[in-house]
Design a protein around this motif. Sequence first.
Motif, PDB file in Angstrom:
ATOM      1  N   CYS A 139     -11.065  -6.263  -1.863  1.00 27.88           N
ATOM      2  CA  CYS A 139     -10.395  -5.164  -2.561  1.00 27.88           C
ATOM      3  C   CYS A 139      -9.077  -5.625  -3.161  1.00 27.88           C
ATOM      4  CB  CYS A 139     -10.170  -3.958  -1.642  1.00 27.88           C
ATOM      5  SG  CYS A 139      -8.750  -4.068  -0.548  1.00 27.88           S
ATOM      6  N   ILE A 140      -8.616  -4.876  -4.155  1.00 27.23           N
ATOM      7  CA  ILE A 140      -7.265  -4.998  -4.690  1.00 27.23           C
ATOM      8  C   ILE A 140      -6.541  -3.731  -4.273  1.00 27.23           C
ATOM      9  CG2 ILE A 140      -5.833  -5.189  -6.747  1.00 27.23           C
ATOM     10  CD1 ILE A 140      -8.222  -6.472  -8.153  1.00 27.23           C
ATOM     11  N   ALA A 141      -5.490  -3.891  -3.502  1.00 30.10           N
ATOM     12  CA  ALA A 141      -4.775  -2.734  -2.959  1.00 30.10           C
ATOM     13  C   ALA A 141      -3.355  -2.689  -3.518  1.00 30.10           C
ATOM     14  CB  ALA A 141      -4.722  -2.806  -1.431  1.00 30.10           C
ATOM     15  N   LYS A 142      -2.989  -1.539  -4.072  1.00 31.88           N
ATOM     16  CA  LYS A 142      -1.640  -1.340  -4.609  1.00 31.88           C
ATOM     17  C   LYS A 142      -0.989  -0.178  -3.880  1.00 31.88           C
ATOM     18  CE  LYS A 142       0.949  -0.332  -8.849  1.00 31.88           C
ATOM     19  NZ  LYS A 142       0.851  -0.085 -10.314  1.00 31.88           N
ATOM     20  N   SER A 143       0.161  -0.435  -3.254  1.00 29.26           N
ATOM     21  CA  SER A 143       0.913   0.592  -2.536  1.00 29.26           C
ATOM     22  C   SER A 143       2.265   0.804  -3.196  1.00 29.26           C
ATOM     23  CB  SER A 143       1.128   0.184  -1.072  1.00 29.26           C
ATOM     24  OG  SER A 143      -0.090   0.181  -0.366  1.00 29.26           O
ATOM     25  N   CYS A 144       2.646   2.073  -3.329  1.00 30.61           N
ATOM     26  CA  CYS A 144       3.940   2.441  -3.896  1.00 30.61           C
ATOM     27  C   CYS A 144       4.694   3.278  -2.869  1.00 30.61           C
ATOM     28  CB  CYS A 144       3.762   3.238  -5.184  1.00 30.61           C
ATOM     29  SG  CYS A 144       2.875   2.351  -6.484  1.00 30.61           S
ATOM     30  N   ILE A 145       5.907   2.869  -2.532  1.00 31.86           N
ATOM     31  CA  ILE A 145       6.691   3.520  -1.489  1.00 31.86           C
ATOM     32  C   ILE A 145       8.098   3.764  -2.006  1.00 31.86           C
ATOM     33  CG2 ILE A 145       7.621   3.272   0.857  1.00 31.86           C
ATOM     34  CD1 ILE A 145       5.237   1.205   1.225  1.00 31.86           C
ATOM     35  N   PRO A 146       8.607   4.995  -1.921  1.00 34.57           N
ATOM     36  CA  PRO A 146       9.977   5.260  -2.363  1.00 34.57           C
ATOM     37  C   PRO A 146      10.958   4.333  -1.650  1.00 34.57           C
ATOM     38  CG  PRO A 146       8.841   7.320  -1.944  1.00 34.57           C
ATOM     39  CD  PRO A 146       7.937   6.218  -1.445  1.00 34.57           C
ATOM     40  N   LEU A 147      11.852   3.726  -2.409  1.00 33.92           N
ATOM     41  CA  LEU A 147      12.764   2.736  -1.846  1.00 33.92           C
ATOM     42  C   LEU A 147      13.697   3.357  -0.806  1.00 33.92           C
ATOM     43  CD1 LEU A 147      13.047  -0.296  -2.427  1.00 33.92           C
ATOM     44  CD2 LEU A 147      15.026   0.252  -3.844  1.00 33.92           C
ATOM     45  N   LYS A 148      13.916   4.667  -0.901  1.00 29.25           N
ATOM     46  CA  LYS A 148      14.824   5.331   0.040  1.00 29.25           C
ATOM     47  C   LYS A 148      14.316   5.269   1.479  1.00 29.25           C
ATOM     48  CE  LYS A 148      12.686   9.860  -0.813  1.00 29.25           C
ATOM     49  NZ  LYS A 148      12.893  11.233  -1.350  1.00 29.25           N
ATOM     50  N   PHE A 149      13.007   5.060   1.665  1.00 31.04           N
ATOM     51  CA  PHE A 149      12.449   5.027   3.019  1.00 31.04           C
ATOM     52  C   PHE A 149      12.668   3.686   3.704  1.00 31.04           C
ATOM     53  CE2 PHE A 149       9.725   8.590   1.479  1.00 31.04           C
ATOM     54  CZ  PHE A 149      10.102   9.514   2.447  1.00 31.04           C
ATOM     55  N   ASP A 150      12.573   2.584   2.963  1.00 33.02           N
ATOM     56  CA  ASP A 150      12.722   1.263   3.584  1.00 33.02           C
ATOM     57  C   ASP A 150      13.026   0.231   2.510  1.00 33.02           C
ATOM     58  OD1 ASP A 150      12.594  -1.104   4.983  1.00 33.02           O
ATOM     59  OD2 ASP A 150      10.838  -0.553   6.151  1.00 33.02           O
ATOM     60  N   GLY A 151      14.293  -0.135   2.403  1.00 32.12           N
ATOM     61  CA  GLY A 151      14.701  -1.109   1.398  1.00 32.12           C
ATOM     62  C   GLY A 151      14.451  -2.545   1.797  1.00 32.12           C
ATOM     63  N   ASN A 152      14.027  -2.778   3.041  1.00 30.49           N
ATOM     64  CA  ASN A 152      13.818  -4.146   3.524  1.00 30.49           C
ATOM     65  C   ASN A 152      12.410  -4.667   3.248  1.00 30.49           C
ATOM     66  OD1 ASN A 152      14.803  -6.513   5.014  1.00 30.49           O
ATOM     67  ND2 ASN A 152      13.338  -5.906   6.597  1.00 30.49           N
ATOM     68  N   LEU A 153      11.509  -3.812   2.774  1.00 30.65           N
ATOM     69  CA  LEU A 153      10.129  -4.233   2.538  1.00 30.65           C
ATOM     70  C   LEU A 153      10.038  -5.406   1.563  1.00 30.65           C
ATOM     71  CD1 LEU A 153       8.398  -0.730   2.268  1.00 30.65           C
ATOM     72  CD2 LEU A 153       8.196  -2.361   4.156  1.00 30.65           C
ATOM     73  N   ILE A 154      10.975  -5.477   0.639  1.00 27.33           N
ATOM     74  CA  ILE A 154      10.943  -6.519  -0.383  1.00 27.33           C
ATOM     75  C   ILE A 154      11.090  -7.911   0.240  1.00 27.33           C
ATOM     76  CG2 ILE A 154      13.423  -6.480  -0.847  1.00 27.33           C
ATOM     77  CD1 ILE A 154      10.622  -6.828  -3.459  1.00 27.33           C
ATOM     78  N   ASN A 155      11.649  -8.001   1.457  1.00 23.49           N
ATOM     79  CA  ASN A 155      11.922  -9.299   2.089  1.00 23.49           C
ATOM     80  C   ASN A 155      10.827  -9.760   3.056  1.00 23.49           C
ATOM     81  OD1 ASN A 155      14.568  -9.508   0.878  1.00 23.49           O
ATOM     82  ND2 ASN A 155      15.259  -7.957   2.338  1.00 23.49           N
ATOM     83  N   ILE A 156       9.764  -8.969   3.220  1.00 26.34           N
ATOM     84  CA  ILE A 156       8.705  -9.311   4.176  1.00 26.34           C
ATOM     85  C   ILE A 156       7.585 -10.070   3.466  1.00 26.34           C
ATOM     86  CG2 ILE A 156       6.985  -8.364   5.776  1.00 26.34           C
ATOM     87  CD1 ILE A 156       8.828  -5.984   6.203  1.00 26.34           C
ATOM     88  N   ASP A 157       7.059 -11.089   4.106  1.00 23.36           N
ATOM     89  CA  ASP A 157       5.944 -11.865   3.562  1.00 23.36           C
ATOM     90  C   ASP A 157       4.641 -11.130   3.885  1.00 23.36           C
ATOM     91  OD1 ASP A 157       4.034 -13.638   2.744  1.00 23.36           O
ATOM     92  OD2 ASP A 157       4.715 -15.315   4.000  1.00 23.36           O
ATOM     93  N   PHE A 158       4.123 -10.373   2.909  1.00 18.81           N
ATOM     94  CA  PHE A 158       2.930  -9.575   3.160  1.00 18.81           C
ATOM     95  C   PHE A 158       1.631 -10.345   2.949  1.00 18.81           C
ATOM     96  CE2 PHE A 158       6.006  -6.069   2.629  1.00 18.81           C
ATOM     97  CZ  PHE A 158       5.739  -5.408   3.815  1.00 18.81           C
ATOM     98  N   SER A 159       1.735 -11.631   2.698  1.00 22.82           N
ATOM     99  CA  SER A 159       0.521 -12.453   2.753  1.00 22.82           C
ATOM    100  C   SER A 159       0.168 -12.745   4.211  1.00 22.82           C
ATOM    101  CB  SER A 159       0.717 -13.769   1.993  1.00 22.82           C
ATOM    102  OG  SER A 159       1.695 -14.582   2.637  1.00 22.82           O
ATOM    103  N   LYS A 160       1.155 -12.571   5.113  1.00 23.10           N
ATOM    104  CA  LYS A 160       0.947 -12.843   6.531  1.00 23.10           C
ATOM    105  C   LYS A 160       1.190 -11.621   7.410  1.00 23.10           C
ATOM    106  CE  LYS A 160       2.448 -17.656   5.939  1.00 23.10           C
ATOM    107  NZ  LYS A 160       3.457 -18.680   6.329  1.00 23.10           N
ATOM    108  N   ASN A 161       1.813 -10.585   6.871  1.00 28.68           N
ATOM    109  CA  ASN A 161       2.167  -9.413   7.668  1.00 28.68           C
ATOM    110  C   ASN A 161       1.471  -8.154   7.156  1.00 28.68           C
ATOM    111  OD1 ASN A 161       4.554 -10.264   9.596  1.00 28.68           O
ATOM    112  ND2 ASN A 161       4.942 -11.261   7.634  1.00 28.68           N
ATOM    113  N   SER A 162       1.273  -7.210   8.055  1.00 30.27           N
ATOM    114  CA  SER A 162       0.596  -5.955   7.742  1.00 30.27           C
ATOM    115  C   SER A 162       1.601  -4.917   7.250  1.00 30.27           C
ATOM    116  CB  SER A 162      -0.124  -5.428   8.995  1.00 30.27           C
ATOM    117  OG  SER A 162      -0.459  -4.070   8.862  1.00 30.27           O
ATOM    118  N   LEU A 163       1.355  -4.329   6.082  1.00 28.14           N
ATOM    119  CA  LEU A 163       2.203  -3.249   5.584  1.00 28.14           C
ATOM    120  C   LEU A 163       2.109  -2.048   6.508  1.00 28.14           C
ATOM    121  CD1 LEU A 163       4.015  -1.960   3.417  1.00 28.14           C
ATOM    122  CD2 LEU A 163       1.925  -1.316   2.186  1.00 28.14           C
ATOM    123  N   PHE A 164       0.917  -1.737   6.976  1.00 31.69           N
ATOM    124  CA  PHE A 164       0.699  -0.633   7.907  1.00 31.69           C
ATOM    125  C   PHE A 164       1.597  -0.770   9.132  1.00 31.69           C
ATOM    126  CE2 PHE A 164      -1.603   1.257  11.519  1.00 31.69           C
ATOM    127  CZ  PHE A 164      -1.891   2.525  11.032  1.00 31.69           C
TER     128      PHE A 164
END
Length: 236
Positions: A139-164
Amino acid sequence: MIYKEIKEQIFKQYIAKADNNNLIPSERDLSAEFGVSRPTIRKALASLETDQLISKSKGRGYIINKTPVVSDKYVDHELSSFIGFYEDAQQQQKTTSSRVLQQSVEYADDIVAQNLNLQEGDPIFVLTRIRYIKEDPICIAKSCIPLKFDGNLINIDFSKNSLFTALKENGLQLYKAKRSIEVVRVESPDHLYLNINKNEPVLKFSSIGYTDKELPFEYEESRYPAFKVKFESTVV
């Protein structure tokens, strides 16, 4: 939905690291351990049996199957449970990996703004990944999350970590979700990423996740090769 949480706990504690033919504790013992009723335990065990992770043996209880019959298709349970792709595949004993196509801060367009109750142009975190079962793009999965909830998401390596898991650890746990699935035409260059023909249909899965305060915090669109996946839902 509590039985699905118990199901996940039983899997992690007793199935994931067990040997073949090990026994699951009795309903009474599991009920005492997790502090829930026996009917709840019974539902969780029945669901694990449906997934072919355990088998009922007369006079012995439930036996763990470390080598269940594996379907050629990936079975997605997002229509009936709050579970991430990695966690779902893990319960099916399937090996997963991810390739990040986009991880950035963008501005919400009209569609995303409408689904997340934002103003058009509000900052959002966007994560787009190809999800694999073994080496097969599923699958190709695209998630959109308001930045006000968590501004640190941009720094996580999601090739190895679970967004959930990352959202859950930050207190953004799904309380309810509005989800839909439809068959659509493949969009270029999706067929290249999914390794399918240009004229093959895809399953478009859409989801809006809400907090316990009824606030929408994630809008997801995922596209699956129609002939490689099936969605399964249990109604209780």
